[in-house]
Design a protein around this motif. Structure first.
Motif, PDB file in Angstrom:
ATOM      1  N   ARG A 151       0.817  -1.213   0.000  1.00  0.00           N
ATOM      2  CA  ARG A 151       0.000   0.000   0.000  1.00  0.00           C
ATOM      3  C   ARG A 151       0.851   1.264   0.000  1.00  0.00           C
ATOM      4  NH1 ARG A 151      -4.261  -1.602   4.805  1.00  0.00           N
ATOM      5  NH2 ARG A 151      -5.153  -3.452   3.787  1.00  0.00           N
ATOM      6  N   GLY A 152       0.621   2.058  -1.040  1.00  0.00           N
ATOM      7  CA  GLY A 152       1.094   3.438  -1.076  1.00  0.00           C
ATOM      8  C   GLY A 152       2.576   3.591  -1.317  1.00  0.00           C
ATOM      9  N   PRO A 153       3.040   4.793  -0.919  1.00  0.00           N
ATOM     10  CA  PRO A 153       2.329   5.839  -0.191  1.00  0.00           C
ATOM     11  C   PRO A 153       1.740   6.938  -1.074  1.00  0.00           C
ATOM     12  CG  PRO A 153       4.629   6.328  -0.156  1.00  0.00           C
ATOM     13  CD  PRO A 153       4.479   5.052  -0.950  1.00  0.00           C
ATOM     14  N   ALA A 154       2.226   7.080  -2.320  1.00  0.00           N
ATOM     15  CA  ALA A 154       1.776   8.207  -3.145  1.00  0.00           C
ATOM     16  C   ALA A 154       1.717   7.784  -4.605  1.00  0.00           C
ATOM     17  CB  ALA A 154       2.716   9.402  -2.989  1.00  0.00           C
ATOM     18  N   ALA A 198      -7.768   6.872  -6.205  1.00  0.00           N
ATOM     19  CA  ALA A 198      -6.822   7.948  -5.928  1.00  0.00           C
ATOM     20  C   ALA A 198      -6.615   8.857  -7.132  1.00  0.00           C
ATOM     21  CB  ALA A 198      -5.474   7.364  -5.488  1.00  0.00           C
ATOM     22  N   THR A 228      -2.460  -0.802  -3.190  1.00  0.00           N
ATOM     23  CA  THR A 228      -2.929   0.560  -3.440  1.00  0.00           C
ATOM     24  C   THR A 228      -1.739   1.433  -3.804  1.00  0.00           C
ATOM     25  OG1 THR A 228      -2.701   1.313  -1.153  1.00  0.00           O
ATOM     26  CG2 THR A 228      -4.797   0.317  -1.763  1.00  0.00           C
ATOM     27  N   ARG A 230      -1.844   4.773  -3.173  1.00  0.00           N
ATOM     28  CA  ARG A 230      -1.815   5.946  -2.299  1.00  0.00           C
ATOM     29  C   ARG A 230      -2.426   5.636  -0.945  1.00  0.00           C
ATOM     30  NH1 ARG A 230      -6.349   7.239  -0.985  1.00  0.00           N
ATOM     31  NH2 ARG A 230      -7.243   8.393  -2.716  1.00  0.00           N
ATOM     32  N   THR A 231      -1.708   5.979   0.115  1.00  0.00           N
ATOM     33  CA  THR A 231      -2.256   5.929   1.467  1.00  0.00           C
ATOM     34  C   THR A 231      -2.094   7.313   2.090  1.00  0.00           C
ATOM     35  OG1 THR A 231      -0.208   5.416   2.638  1.00  0.00           O
ATOM     36  CG2 THR A 231      -1.420   3.561   1.707  1.00  0.00           C
ATOM     37  N   GLY A 232      -2.709   7.500   3.231  1.00  0.00           N
ATOM     38  CA  GLY A 232      -2.530   8.757   3.949  1.00  0.00           C
ATOM     39  C   GLY A 232      -1.661   8.606   5.172  1.00  0.00           C
ATOM     40  N   TYR A 233      -0.956   7.466   5.270  1.00  0.00           N
ATOM     41  CA  TYR A 233      -0.242   7.192   6.526  1.00  0.00           C
ATOM     42  C   TYR A 233       1.152   6.602   6.336  1.00  0.00           C
ATOM     43  CZ  TYR A 233      -2.022   2.421   5.715  1.00  0.00           C
ATOM     44  OH  TYR A 233      -2.321   1.192   5.184  1.00  0.00           O
TER      45      TYR A 233
END
Length: 343
Positions: A151-154, A198, A228, A230-233
């Motif tokens: 997952r992620g991050p961007a 996203a 994923t 993008r994550t927010g963490y």
């Protein structure tokens, strides 16, 4: 000492350059890049020389091995040239975005007894190595369910997405390889579904940024992979294996191990800011394995065969995204290739 040439002086090339320079069993000889100035800067930084043309990097009088970290569309041709020259090759994934072309190049290299490795570096993550040891030991019984998370991050730039081959071939393919490596068998069927949550513009490229994949193993066991962009963490990566008698997991890694206790709450360090910070040590470990295998004439893995199989799963998963159906996984015919050995 193994004399190395590095092909590619971009971001990932600079990572490999630092590891080549730091490895005591490597003579970091040459750097080549289509941007001569960039090659010179990287070579100067690590005490190597900038090659004036690509031919130098395949000269067996100057090098024993090449590290192929150039643009994706050049991987196959550089691997072919290494096979012709009789020098070993450590190649970033994929061998080629076109699976049929990749199969042709692997066949070509195999006929010439090329010593080559695909850089699926996550196999060299310390936690994943221990997790696989536990699975192989039988401590948790028979494998029934494997869960992998990436997952992620961007979101990467759209210019990157355009040439990446899509999430299955670019991001999730690492976890297709991990699933094969951990389970010790090849999946036979895949179902994939995804969305553009996203970045809606990914739909213009036939791509997704959020996906869930289910692989069926020949034993009936299942593999679940969620990915994923993008994550927010921060960057979140982990693996869990459920067996018939127990469970083993490699948990998400935090950026630090300091906890702050105040009245009514505990504050822990968060996750790594990006994927590179999380997996940085695996690049040096992968290189060390390759060098040791060359010096001691040992089996090299992940092999070219491993690279093709992970890519075959990615192709079937990409088809499943488009059809909305489970798709059989067709692996390249390997009659002409040496049998893979599990190490």
């Amino acid at each position: 000492m193994q004399r190395f040439a590095l092909i590619g002086a971009g971001f990932i090339g600079s990572v490999h350059a630092a590891n080549l320079a730091a490895n005591p069993h490597v003579d970091f000889a040459l750097v080549y890049d289509v941007d001569q100035r960039r090659a010179e800067q990287l070579a100067d930084l690590h005490g190597a020389r900038a090659a004036t043309d690509l031919d130098q990097t395949f000269d067996p009088d100057q090098v024993d091995a090449v590290f192929i970290a150039s643009s994706t569309h050049t991987h196959a041709e550089n691997l072919r040239r290494a096979a012709d020259a009789g020098v070993a090759a450590l190649c970033e994934k994929p061998i080629d975005l076109d699976l049929a072309h990749a199969v042709d190049v692997v066949g070509y290299a195999t006929e010439r007894n090329a010593r080559a490795m695909v850089n699926f570096n996550r196999r060299f993550d310390r936690d994943y190595v221990e997790l696989r040891r536990v699975v192989d030991s039988g401590e948790i019984g028979e494998v029934e369910l494997i869960q992998l998370t990436s997952r992620g991050p961007a979101m990467p730039p759209l210019s990157y997405i355009e040439v990446s081959g899509g999430q299955m071939r670019d991001q999730t393919v690492h976890f297709f390889d991990l699933a094969r490596w951990i389970a010790g068998v090849d999946p036979v069927e895949v179902f994939a579904t995804g969305s553009t949550l996203a970045e809606p513009r990914l739909a213009d490229y036939g791509d997704v940024d959020t996906s869930a994949v289910v692989l069926r193993l020949p034993t009936g066991a299942l593999v679940q992979i969620d990915s994923t962009r993008r994550t927010g963490y921060g960057y979140d990566e982990r693996v869990e294996v459920l067996g018939s008698t127990g469970l083993v997991e490699a948990r998400r890694q935090r950026a630090g191990a300091v906890s702050r206790y105040t009245a009514g709450r505990v504050v822990d360090d968060g996750l790594h800011a990006g994927w590179f910070e999380r997996v940085r040590p695996t690049y040096g470990a992968a290189l060390a394995h390759f060098v040791t295998a060359l010096e001691n004439d040992q089996v090299i893995a992940p092999s070219l065969d491993d690279g093709l199989k992970a890519q075959a799963i990615a192709e079937a998963a990409t088809r499943s995204l488009a059809t909305g159906k489970s798709e059989p996984i067709t692996y390249p015919t390997m009659q002409a290739y040496p049998s893979s050995r599990r190490i």
